[in-house]
Write a protein that holds these residues in place. Structure first.
Motif, PDB file in Angstrom:
ATOM      1  N   LEU A 135     -12.746  18.696  -2.244  1.00  0.00           N
ATOM      2  CA  LEU A 135     -12.786  17.310  -1.850  1.00  0.00           C
ATOM      3  C   LEU A 135     -14.088  17.129  -0.909  1.00  0.00           C
ATOM      4  O   LEU A 135     -14.251  16.114  -0.105  1.00  0.00           O
ATOM      5  N   SER A 189     -17.204  17.743  -8.244  1.00  0.00           N
ATOM      6  CA  SER A 189     -15.828  17.692  -8.355  1.00  0.00           C
ATOM      7  C   SER A 189     -15.369  16.637  -9.770  1.00  0.00           C
ATOM      8  O   SER A 189     -16.129  15.577  -9.476  1.00  0.00           O
ATOM      9  N   ASP A 240     -12.778  14.080 -12.026  1.00  0.00           N
ATOM     10  CA  ASP A 240     -11.401  13.237 -11.353  1.00  0.00           C
ATOM     11  C   ASP A 240     -10.262  14.238 -11.532  1.00  0.00           C
ATOM     12  O   ASP A 240      -9.493  13.996 -10.518  1.00  0.00           O
ATOM     13  N   SER A 241     -10.296  15.031 -12.417  1.00  0.00           N
ATOM     14  CA  SER A 241      -8.915  15.980 -12.333  1.00  0.00           C
ATOM     15  C   SER A 241      -8.814  16.805 -11.305  1.00  0.00           C
ATOM     16  O   SER A 241      -7.858  17.010 -10.794  1.00  0.00           O
ATOM     17  N   VAL A 257     -10.200  16.338  -8.290  1.00  0.00           N
ATOM     18  CA  VAL A 257     -10.040  15.718  -7.071  1.00  0.00           C
ATOM     19  C   VAL A 257      -8.611  15.295  -7.228  1.00  0.00           C
ATOM     20  O   VAL A 257      -7.754  15.411  -6.294  1.00  0.00           O
ATOM     21  N   SER A 258      -8.005  14.955  -8.370  1.00  0.00           N
ATOM     22  CA  SER A 258      -6.632  14.608  -8.417  1.00  0.00           C
ATOM     23  C   SER A 258      -5.372  15.678  -8.026  1.00  0.00           C
ATOM     24  O   SER A 258      -4.699  15.567  -7.195  1.00  0.00           O
ATOM     25  N   LEU A 268      -5.755  16.635  -4.312  1.00  0.00           N
ATOM     26  CA  LEU A 268      -5.063  15.713  -3.327  1.00  0.00           C
ATOM     27  C   LEU A 268      -3.431  15.798  -3.664  1.00  0.00           C
ATOM     28  O   LEU A 268      -2.819  16.169  -2.592  1.00  0.00           O
ATOM     29  N   ILE A 312     -12.506   8.162  -0.885  1.00  0.00           N
ATOM     30  CA  ILE A 312     -12.137   8.476  -2.277  1.00  0.00           C
ATOM     31  C   ILE A 312     -11.131   7.243  -2.777  1.00  0.00           C
ATOM     32  O   ILE A 312     -11.580   6.679  -3.960  1.00  0.00           O
ATOM     33  N   ARG A 355     -12.855   5.991  -6.611  1.00  0.00           N
ATOM     34  CA  ARG A 355     -11.902   6.734  -7.802  1.00  0.00           C
ATOM     35  C   ARG A 355     -11.369   6.114  -8.651  1.00  0.00           C
ATOM     36  O   ARG A 355     -10.943   4.910  -8.459  1.00  0.00           O
ATOM     37  N   GLU A 359      -6.512   9.022  -9.355  1.00  0.00           N
ATOM     38  CA  GLU A 359      -6.914   9.764  -8.142  1.00  0.00           C
ATOM     39  C   GLU A 359      -6.634   8.966  -6.941  1.00  0.00           C
ATOM     40  O   GLU A 359      -6.241   9.362  -6.075  1.00  0.00           O
ATOM     41  N   GLN A 360      -6.553   7.544  -7.294  1.00  0.00           N
ATOM     42  CA  GLN A 360      -6.284   6.719  -6.035  1.00  0.00           C
ATOM     43  C   GLN A 360      -4.658   6.780  -5.784  1.00  0.00           C
ATOM     44  O   GLN A 360      -4.481   6.830  -4.676  1.00  0.00           O
ATOM     45  N   CYS A 409      -4.064   9.700  -3.728  1.00  0.00           N
ATOM     46  CA  CYS A 409      -4.896   9.513  -2.606  1.00  0.00           C
ATOM     47  C   CYS A 409      -3.941   8.989  -1.561  1.00  0.00           C
ATOM     48  O   CYS A 409      -3.853   9.392  -0.300  1.00  0.00           O
TER      49      CYS A 409
END
Length: 299
Positions: free
Chosen positions: A108, A134, A136-137, A139-140, A143, A172, A176, A180-181, A184
């Motif tokens: 992150l 990082s 997208d995968s 970051v998701s 989170l 984020i 994103r 990811e949102q 988040c």
């Protein structure tokens, strides 16, 4: 972390079960078996954490993703029993096994932190260390791991605050993709539960405005708008459990941003489900979030 039955427990009949007096172990033997089992589980918990955290600290994103998947599977297994939750909580008092700091230091981390400040590496003997950004995968997954840690171990929210979690997540949220949102928003709820410090940060970074902007925009993916509706319902019904600081103005903010009718619906719907089982509460949450979206689309 799916445990096999330990060999030393074979033939042991638990206290209180049927069987002859000769078959039942003494209290000392039973205590020894319990102690050995707990030590074994603790070793497996620490091994799973060390293995996952080693990968999450890696320079390459695909290794970090592997570590995050392992940690997420591990947390789901931990959540199955109170005893493993307690063991996990004990490990989070040890700096080398703490999950949350590693998430913010690696997966992150703002990509801007990787900007090269000088050219000393060109003239020196030490090679420049390059870390892949990082995905997208990644970051998701990070989170989701953050969410799990905070739900299982509330003090993880304190660690998250020390790493400016709200600021990171609010960066984020608008930048994103949909997956990811959504992750988040779930993570935001988990780190704000019973954490006044994180709630104050959420207010300082105008979190309500960011969520309201997403839920009002009819061009935004419908599933994300529904997730925003669920977020507001949980924020009012569970996170903001009192009228005082730090979220004293949350009702007024929602009324100003979404209108009187939608704000009243959110407040009324947020009181749902106290007597429902978890699955029914989840279904009710989804239904109420859809009603919030429909109320916004009518005006």
């Amino acid at each position: 972390m799916y445990l096999k039955k330990p060999l030393w427990s074979e033939g042991i009949i638990p206290k209180g079960s049927s069987g002859s007096e000769q078959e039942q172990p003494s209290t000392a033997v039973g205590d020894l078996v319990n102690s050995l089992t707990q030590q074994r589980v603790y070793r497996e918990v620490t091994l799973a954490l060390r293995s996952g955290l080693r990968d999450v600290r890696a320079e390459f994103s695909f290794l970090r993703v592997r570590g995050l998947r392992g940690l997420l599977k591990f947390l789901r297994s931990v959540a199955e029993t109170d005893s493993t939750i307690n063991l996990f909580s004990q490990t989070q008092s040890l700096p080398e096994l703490q999950v949350v700091p590693v998430l913010f230091q690696h997966s992150l981390k703002d990509s801007g932190d990787e900007i090269v400040r000088n050219l000393d590496h060109i003239f020196g003997v030490e090679p420049l260390k390059i870390t892949s950004p990082s995905t997208d995968s990644e970051v998701s997954l990070a989170l989701r791991v953050l969410e799990g840690c905070c739900l299982l171990h509330p003090d993880s929210a304190v660690l998250a605050h020390q790493h400016k979690a709200i600021q990171v997540l609010m960066n984020i949220l608008p930048t994103r993709g949909v997956i990811e949102q959504g992750a988040c928003l779930d993570a935001l709820i988990s780190i704000m539960l019973d954490s006044s410090a994180n709630q104050m940060d959420f207010e300082a970074f105008h979190g309500i405005e960011e969520v309201a902007e997403l839920i009002r925009d009819k061009q935004v993916d419908e599933n994300l708008r529904l997730k925003c509706g669920e977020f507001l319902l949980l924020l009012i019904g569970h996170v903001n459990g009192r009228d005082g600081p730090p979220l004293a103005t949350v009702h007024e903010d929602i009324r100003r941003l979404l209108g009187e009718k939608s704000a009243s619906l959110i407040w009324a719907a947020s009181q749902f489900g106290s007597t429902l089982d978890p699955e029914q509460r989840l279904t009710a949450l989804h239904i109420q979030a859809r009603r919030v979206i429909e109320s916004l689309d009518l005006y």
